[in-house]
Design an enzyme around this catalytic site. Structure first.
Site, PDB file in Angstrom:
ATOM      1  N   LYS A 121       0.879  -1.206  -0.052  1.00 23.85           N
ATOM      2  CA  LYS A 121      -0.055  -0.153   0.079  1.00 23.85           C
ATOM      3  C   LYS A 121       0.892   1.332  -0.152  1.00 23.85           C
ATOM      4  O   LYS A 121       1.721   1.423   0.944  1.00 23.85           O
ATOM      5  CB  LYS A 121      -0.948  -0.003   1.279  1.00 23.85           C
ATOM      6  CG  LYS A 121      -1.656  -1.078   1.382  1.00 23.85           C
ATOM      7  CD  LYS A 121      -3.021  -0.577   1.383  1.00 23.85           C
ATOM      8  CE  LYS A 121      -3.928  -1.832   0.754  1.00 23.85           C
ATOM      9  NZ  LYS A 121      -5.235  -1.436   0.023  1.00 23.85           N
ATOM     10  N   CYS A 652      -6.957 -10.225   5.093  1.00 20.96           N
ATOM     11  CA  CYS A 652      -5.811 -10.494   3.863  1.00 20.96           C
ATOM     12  C   CYS A 652      -4.721  -9.709   3.950  1.00 20.96           C
ATOM     13  O   CYS A 652      -4.490  -8.853   3.078  1.00 20.96           O
ATOM     14  CB  CYS A 652      -6.445 -10.781   2.489  1.00 20.96           C
ATOM     15  SG  CYS A 652      -7.574  -9.753   2.177  1.00 20.96           S
ATOM     16  N   HIS A 703      -3.415 -15.675  -5.309  1.00 18.40           N
ATOM     17  CA  HIS A 703      -3.073 -14.698  -6.328  1.00 18.40           C
ATOM     18  C   HIS A 703      -2.453 -15.220  -7.332  1.00 18.40           C
ATOM     19  O   HIS A 703      -2.153 -14.736  -8.687  1.00 18.40           O
ATOM     20  CB  HIS A 703      -2.341 -13.558  -5.671  1.00 18.40           C
ATOM     21  CG  HIS A 703      -2.796 -13.076  -4.640  1.00 18.40           C
ATOM     22  ND1 HIS A 703      -2.859 -13.553  -3.427  1.00 18.40           N
ATOM     23  CD2 HIS A 703      -3.579 -11.748  -4.334  1.00 18.40           C
ATOM     24  CE1 HIS A 703      -3.344 -12.634  -2.291  1.00 18.40           C
ATOM     25  NE2 HIS A 703      -4.053 -11.907  -3.075  1.00 18.40           N
TER      26      HIS A 703
END
Ligand code: GLN
Ligand code: ZN
Length: 764
Positions: A121, A652, A703
């Site tokens: 992030k 997550c 993923h």
């Protein structure tokens, strides 16, 4: 005269043109030249949109991520992609995505497959950047080609261009030393490359460069503060002017440092740090520019221009030419253009401003400062009317909801009994084996599902037809799970487009844009719902779907909800009340849904808090205040159920150590978390903190299309069992499976269930 500028413009395009172009290119359906041409076209349009600014950003456009761009500019490519023979752009995508692009495939023979760069992030936003990788022997070398191309294009267009780069200290801070060496030790090698870059830009006639150092709004230790002094002293001799940009928070104990650095101007986020302006004016040398970010670059509300001018006008008188104004941060974090929104309720629409409208606001502010408020009287009056209408609207204010929030007490978040008492009651009711298996909620969102939903939205499929289509998907998911022999089933979330939007659409107090897309990472965008008013739940939101799913099986079916903190953190939120109040309102609404599910006979209810961690304030000193109301909101949502009802939560992310006590404080019976990518490293948190309840450490990375082997899963779970008592472990994937194909999911889950069987015989 006040100078106007912008820190960055959303690059994805008002119609997500960049997203589609990227995805076509990755699929091999268009050429590299076509992709590059689209990029040039978007830049041209975006500069035209910013033509009224005195300085427009360049270098803010990116084909994937601005931090990865910076890594390429600095010649810091991960070792595994060095020596690639193909086009630089393809190599760039290899780092970004870890998969060869179509044209790069040709080189697979010599270069092989590569792992993607780690993504994380960007500060406290929902944007993700590719983490720079460092080693003790990392060397840097300048590749200014991207910036020079964008600059040349801007100059042809007559743009007064201000290149935007990530500053050297923030660049090091954002990265990770793969060999545990000291990142700061690289600073002496890095600075000459920044110097060379600035010289190159000077040679192209650039006057100002915006150098972003947002880490100045975080807590920095002495070493990092010293790095700032060293870095900017080294860059001082350059002829180019530097605007040091900070955003997302206050400078606080870094204020003096920021003012002392030998740069030509300082940008601050006046939405968060307006209180610091006085101190800045006192400390900033008198020849420096002070750029104030007076328009919120993180939300979609109109600015109260009158109120903003009230504090800007004295500042303009005091600073004269030294005052610059801008949005608080890059507009990357807001959608492009409100005028595309034809379906939004007109009243709500009148309260909003997207990127283009924010630039219009900036222009009005500049006119008012330069020529007096009378010169923009109409614009100011229209703005004031919108601000007043929002403030007074009964659609925003619901006294019943406000009263319910007032009545919240600690008891509301308290389970009837502690975990030790609840656990045996749940075990008796659920009759699960050891190492119970489950999944996180979603199953593949197939083309059929998406087709049915878009037909339904377009009115081409009626309610009954849509329901039948979704029931068929739910039935398929249940059938597959029974065949796989999973223990706790899910309905698959076929009916949900998005885990937040789905709930927002059914709650009062939420509005939805059609094109309000914001880049999340690469080609991925999210369309955050707009939380505009007090939140209430007109009727049950999920009960019928879950009831139907439960009717198809005797195994426990998990009710599946998104938690209040995640809904809040993934929405555009109100700026007229604290986030904690909005969160409490959401908590009360979802609590009613939890109780309705329980009433409908659902024995296990999962409340996802995927985004709890990302709401953490940038400064640690503010963490506790946030965690207190976030955890309390979850507890209010979850803990009204009977002892026999099992509450799960899911998160997550991969950093738990620092918030594990708060997570335990949520008191969920079972928590499922992401761990497989870090090889169970994440469970280090559980060494020093004895987590009291049950845990499902994700054993399979959703993923990736790779199918985990049974042996690998057994091995991971054995590692987990070294730290957590085996009788409290669950076996599950890292996250939901909606982005995968059934053909990937079935073999992976087959192996997962087989691994659980092996564990039952070997570990217990
Ligand atoms: N229940 C959601 C799903 O399975 C959880 C998604 C998430 O954690 N991001 O898709
Ligand atoms: Zn998840």
């Amino acid at each position: 005269m006040v100078t106007t500028h912008n820190l960055g413009f959303p690059r994805i395009g008002a119609k997500r043109e960049l997203k589609f172009a990227l995805e076509n290119y990755w699929k091999g359906q268009s050429s590299r030249d076509e992709l590059k041409a689209l990029g040039a076209q978007l830049r041209e349009r975006h500069w035209a949109d910013q033509r009224d600014l005195d300085l427009a950003p360049i270098g803010d456009f990116s084909f994937y991520d601005q931090v990865l761009d910076m890594s390429f500019t600095l010649g810091n490519l991960p070792k595994r992609v060095q020596g690639f023979h193909g086009d630089t752009l393809d190599n760039y995508f290899r780092v970004a995505r870890g998969r060869s692009t179509q044209s790069a495939e040709d080189h697979a023979a010599c270069c092989g497959g590569v792992a993607a760069g780690e993504m994380t992030k960007w500060f406290d936003t929902n944007y993700h950047y590719i983490v720079p990788e460092f080693h003790a022997d990392t060397n840097f070398s300048l590749d200014p080609s991207r910036l020079l191309q964008q600059l040349a294009q801007a100059q042809t267009q007559g743009v007064n261009a201000k290149p935007v780069i990530v500053g050297p200290v923030t660049y090091l801070w954002l990265g990770k030393a793969k060999d545990d060496s000291d990142r700061l030790a690289l600073l002496p090698k890095l600075l000459p490359v920044y110097g060379a870059l600035l010289d190159t830009l000077t040679a192209q006639g650039v006057e100002w460069v915006q150098i972003d150092e947002p880490i100045l709004v975080t807590e920095l230790d002495a070493e990092w503060r010293q790095a700032f002094r060293t870095a900017y002293a080294a860059l001082e001799t350059r002829r180019i002017k530097l605007l040091l940009a900070t955003y997302f928070g206050q400078l606080q104990d870094n204020l003096t440092l920021a003012c002392s650095l030998p740069v030509d101007g300082l940008h601050i986020d006046a939405i968060n740090a307006r209180d610091e302006i006085g101190a800045l004016i006192r400390e900033l040398p008198v020849n420096r520019v002070l750029s104030v970010g007076a328009i919120n670059g993180r939300n979609i509300w109109k600015t109260d221009l009158g109120a903003t001018l009230d504090w800007l006008e004295p500042l303009a008188r005091q600073l004269g030419e030294r005052l610059w104004i801008a949005p608080s941060c890059s507009l990357l974090h807001v959608p492009v253009d409100l005028s595309s929104e034809q379906k939004l309720d007109p009243e709500i629409r009148s309260w909003l401003a997207f990127a283009l409208q924010k630039l219009d606001e900036l222009k009005v502010l500049a006119c008012a400062l330069n020529h007096g408020r009378a010169s923009v009287a109409d614009a100011l009056a229209a703005d004031a009317a919108a601000i007043d209408s929002r403030r007074a609207s009964p659609r925003v204010h619901n006294p019943v909801v406000k009263a319910a929030v007032e009545r919240i007490t600690a008891a509301l978040g308290q389970r009837q009994s502690p975990y030790d008492v609840r656990a045996p009651k749940q075990a008796a009711r659920l009759k699960l084996p050891a190492f119970p298996t489950t999944t996180i909620g979603s199953f593949p969102q197939t083309a059929d599902i998406r087709h049915a939903r878009s037909q339904f939205k377009a009115g081409e499929l009626n309610e009954a037809g849509y329901q039948a289509a979704m029931h068929a998907e739910i039935a398929r998911s249940v059938r597959e799970q029974e065949t796989l022999n999973l223990d706790v089933l899910v309905h698959g979330e076929a009916e949900r487009n998005d885990m937040v939007e789905y709930f927002g659409e059914q709650l009062d107090g939420y509005a939805f844009s059609q094109f309000g897309w914001v880049q999340s990472y690469g080609s991925r965008c999210v369309k955050p719902p707009i939380l505009f008013g007090d939140i209430s739940r007109p009727k049950a939101m999920t009960v019928e779907w879950i009831r139907y799913a439960q009717s198809l099986t005797d195994k426990p079916m998990k009710g599946m909800l998104t938690g209040p903190v995640t809904i809040l953190n993934w929405s555009f939120v109100r700026d007229d009340q604290p986030r904690s109040v909005s969160c409490h309102q959401l908590a009360l609404a979802i609590r009613d849904e939890v109780l309705d599910l329980e009433q409908a006979g659902i024995r296990v209810i999962q409340i996802d808090e995927a985004a709890l961690r990302e709401g953490l304030p940038l400064r640690r000193s503010q963490w506790n205040a946030y965690l207190d109301w976030a955890v309390e909101s979850f507890r209010i949502t979850a803990n009204g159920v009977r002892d026999e009802t099992q509450i799960h939560t899911h998160m997550c992310y991969s950093e738990f150590n620092d918030i594990i006590a708060s997570i335990a404080g949520m008191d969920a019976d079972v928590i499922t978390i992401e761990t497989s990518r870090s090889d169970m490293e994440l469970l280090d948190a559980f060494d020093s903190f004895k987590y009291p309840n049950e845990i499902g450490p994700g054993v399979y990375d959703i993923h990736s299309p790779n199918i985990p082997s049974e042996a690998h899963i057994v091995e991971l779970m054995k590692k987990a069992a070294e730290r957590i008592p085996a009788e409290r472990l669950w076996v599950n994937p890292d996250c939901g499976l909606k982005t995968r194909q059934w053909a990937e999911v079935l073999p992976a889950l087959t192996n997962m269930v087989a691994a659980a069987k092996t564990l039952r015989s070997q570990v217990l």
